[in-house]
Scaffold this motif. Structure first.
Motif, PDB file in Angstrom:
ATOM      1  N   THR A 131      10.055  69.188  10.577  1.00 58.70           N
ATOM      2  CA  THR A 131       9.933  69.532  11.931  1.00 58.70           C
ATOM      3  C   THR A 131       8.948  69.705  12.249  1.00 58.70           C
ATOM      4  O   THR A 131       8.248  69.162  13.286  1.00 58.70           O
ATOM      5  N   ILE A 132       8.600  71.152  12.211  1.00 58.52           N
ATOM      6  CA  ILE A 132       7.269  71.661  12.652  1.00 58.52           C
ATOM      7  C   ILE A 132       6.645  70.486  12.672  1.00 58.52           C
ATOM      8  O   ILE A 132       5.870  70.596  13.280  1.00 58.52           O
ATOM      9  N   PHE A 133       5.890  69.861  11.185  1.00 57.00           N
ATOM     10  CA  PHE A 133       5.021  69.151  11.037  1.00 57.00           C
ATOM     11  C   PHE A 133       5.173  68.162  11.525  1.00 57.00           C
ATOM     12  O   PHE A 133       4.124  67.842  12.747  1.00 57.00           O
ATOM     13  N   VAL A 134       6.017  67.871  12.667  1.00 56.13           N
ATOM     14  CA  VAL A 134       6.563  66.093  13.062  1.00 56.13           C
ATOM     15  C   VAL A 134       6.337  66.522  15.000  1.00 56.13           C
ATOM     16  O   VAL A 134       5.338  65.670  15.462  1.00 56.13           O
ATOM     17  N   ILE A 135       6.256  67.859  15.506  1.00 54.32           N
ATOM     18  CA  ILE A 135       6.323  68.849  16.274  1.00 54.32           C
ATOM     19  C   ILE A 135       4.853  68.848  16.078  1.00 54.32           C
ATOM     20  O   ILE A 135       3.916  68.179  16.981  1.00 54.32           O
ATOM     21  N   ALA A 136       4.068  69.545  15.668  1.00 54.78           N
ATOM     22  CA  ALA A 136       2.990  69.198  15.608  1.00 54.78           C
ATOM     23  C   ALA A 136       1.882  68.241  15.727  1.00 54.78           C
ATOM     24  O   ALA A 136       1.451  67.826  16.278  1.00 54.78           O
ATOM     25  N   ILE A 137       2.274  67.171  14.817  1.00 48.95           N
ATOM     26  CA  ILE A 137       1.550  65.791  15.021  1.00 48.95           C
ATOM     27  C   ILE A 137       1.778  65.205  16.798  1.00 48.95           C
ATOM     28  O   ILE A 137       0.528  64.029  17.328  1.00 48.95           O
ATOM     29  N   VAL A 138       3.430  65.320  16.912  1.00 49.47           N
ATOM     30  CA  VAL A 138       3.838  65.045  18.362  1.00 49.47           C
ATOM     31  C   VAL A 138       2.744  65.655  19.731  1.00 49.47           C
ATOM     32  O   VAL A 138       2.271  65.032  20.472  1.00 49.47           O
ATOM     33  N   ALA A 139       2.868  67.087  19.535  1.00 53.88           N
ATOM     34  CA  ALA A 139       1.184  67.533  19.910  1.00 53.88           C
ATOM     35  C   ALA A 139       0.217  67.126  20.097  1.00 53.88           C
ATOM     36  O   ALA A 139      -0.690  67.128  20.904  1.00 53.88           O
ATOM     37  N   MET A 140      -0.346  67.037  18.969  1.00 52.39           N
ATOM     38  CA  MET A 140      -1.553  66.304  18.644  1.00 52.39           C
ATOM     39  C   MET A 140      -1.785  65.028  19.645  1.00 52.39           C
ATOM     40  O   MET A 140      -2.672  64.353  20.196  1.00 52.39           O
ATOM     41  N   ALA A 141      -0.782  64.179  19.858  1.00 48.87           N
ATOM     42  CA  ALA A 141      -0.868  62.940  20.344  1.00 48.87           C
ATOM     43  C   ALA A 141      -0.918  63.187  21.189  1.00 48.87           C
ATOM     44  O   ALA A 141      -1.315  62.330  22.323  1.00 48.87           O
ATOM     45  N   GLU A 142       0.102  64.306  22.621  1.00 43.68           N
ATOM     46  CA  GLU A 142      -0.277  64.115  23.630  1.00 43.68           C
ATOM     47  C   GLU A 142      -1.443  64.375  24.227  1.00 43.68           C
ATOM     48  O   GLU A 142      -1.538  64.359  24.965  1.00 43.68           O
ATOM     49  N   SER A 143      -2.313  65.742  23.151  1.00 44.77           N
ATOM     50  CA  SER A 143      -3.510  66.479  23.980  1.00 44.77           C
ATOM     51  C   SER A 143      -4.759  65.285  23.333  1.00 44.77           C
ATOM     52  O   SER A 143      -5.375  65.751  23.879  1.00 44.77           O
ATOM     53  N   SER A 144      -3.980  64.524  22.420  1.00 44.66           N
ATOM     54  CA  SER A 144      -5.404  63.494  21.796  1.00 44.66           C
ATOM     55  C   SER A 144      -5.524  62.270  23.239  1.00 44.66           C
ATOM     56  O   SER A 144      -4.831  61.727  23.015  1.00 44.66           O
ATOM     57  N   SER A 145      -6.956  61.727  23.535  1.00 42.79           N
ATOM     58  CA  SER A 145      -6.913  60.194  23.895  1.00 42.79           C
ATOM     59  C   SER A 145      -6.961  59.206  22.365  1.00 42.79           C
ATOM     60  O   SER A 145      -6.880  58.308  23.096  1.00 42.79           O
TER      61      SER A 145
END
Length: 160
Positions: A131-145
């Motif tokens: 769950t922490i891994f998925v949340i980190a990927i989603v957060a990186m996706a939102e902050s990245s262009s």
């Protein structure tokens, strides 16, 4: 013919003056009325742990005796399947697994409940890390262009 030592119960040969296991002097029953001629070796001091002669002390060696296996502790295959289903119930199974792991007279079933609890804890830790891994990927996706990260994050989320 062999005799039995009166002290430790070991088998003794007829011509032995002392028990080879504990050192207890043994009487030889001869055809002359059971009395043997006095011998200097019979006057050795005997104590509980063995005999002493010229500074040598012989002690008996304890032999390993494996525990007796009985069928009382065996759990059948059907019982394992039933307990697996019981322990898999969401909250009731966890309570039963804890009770069986702590306070059950059958050691086999107690070990099975402990193994089930270890698997529950390991799967809980693994799900938290995922769950922490998925949340980190989603957060990186939102902050990245970049378009690559949202595609990977979307693929992982679609798998869940």
């Amino acid at each position: 013919m062999q005799k039995i030592c009166p002290q430790c119960g070991a088998m003794i040969n007829d011509n032995d003056k002392f028990c080879t296991s504990c050192g207890t002097p043994v009487k030889n029953d001869d055809a002359q009325g059971g009395a043997s001629a006095p011998n200097r070796s019979e006057h050795i001091t005997v104590n509980q742990s063995g005999y002493q002669q010229n500074g040598y002390q012989q002690t008996s060696i304890p032999y390993y005796q494996p525990p007796q296996q009985t069928n009382d502790n065996l759990v059948s295959i059907g019982a394992y399947i039933g307990y697996t289903i019981l322990f898999s119930l969401p909250l009731i199974g966890l309570i039963f697994a804890i009770v069986f792991a702590i306070n059950h007279e059958n050691q086999s079933l107690k070990n099975f409940a402990r193994a089930h609890l270890i698997l529950i804890i390991a799967s809980g830790i693994l799900s938290i890390l995922l769950t922490i891994f998925v949340i980190a990927i989603v957060a990186m996706a939102e902050s990245s262009s970049s378009n690559v990260v949202p595609t990977v994050a979307g693929y992982i989320i679609s798998l869940l």
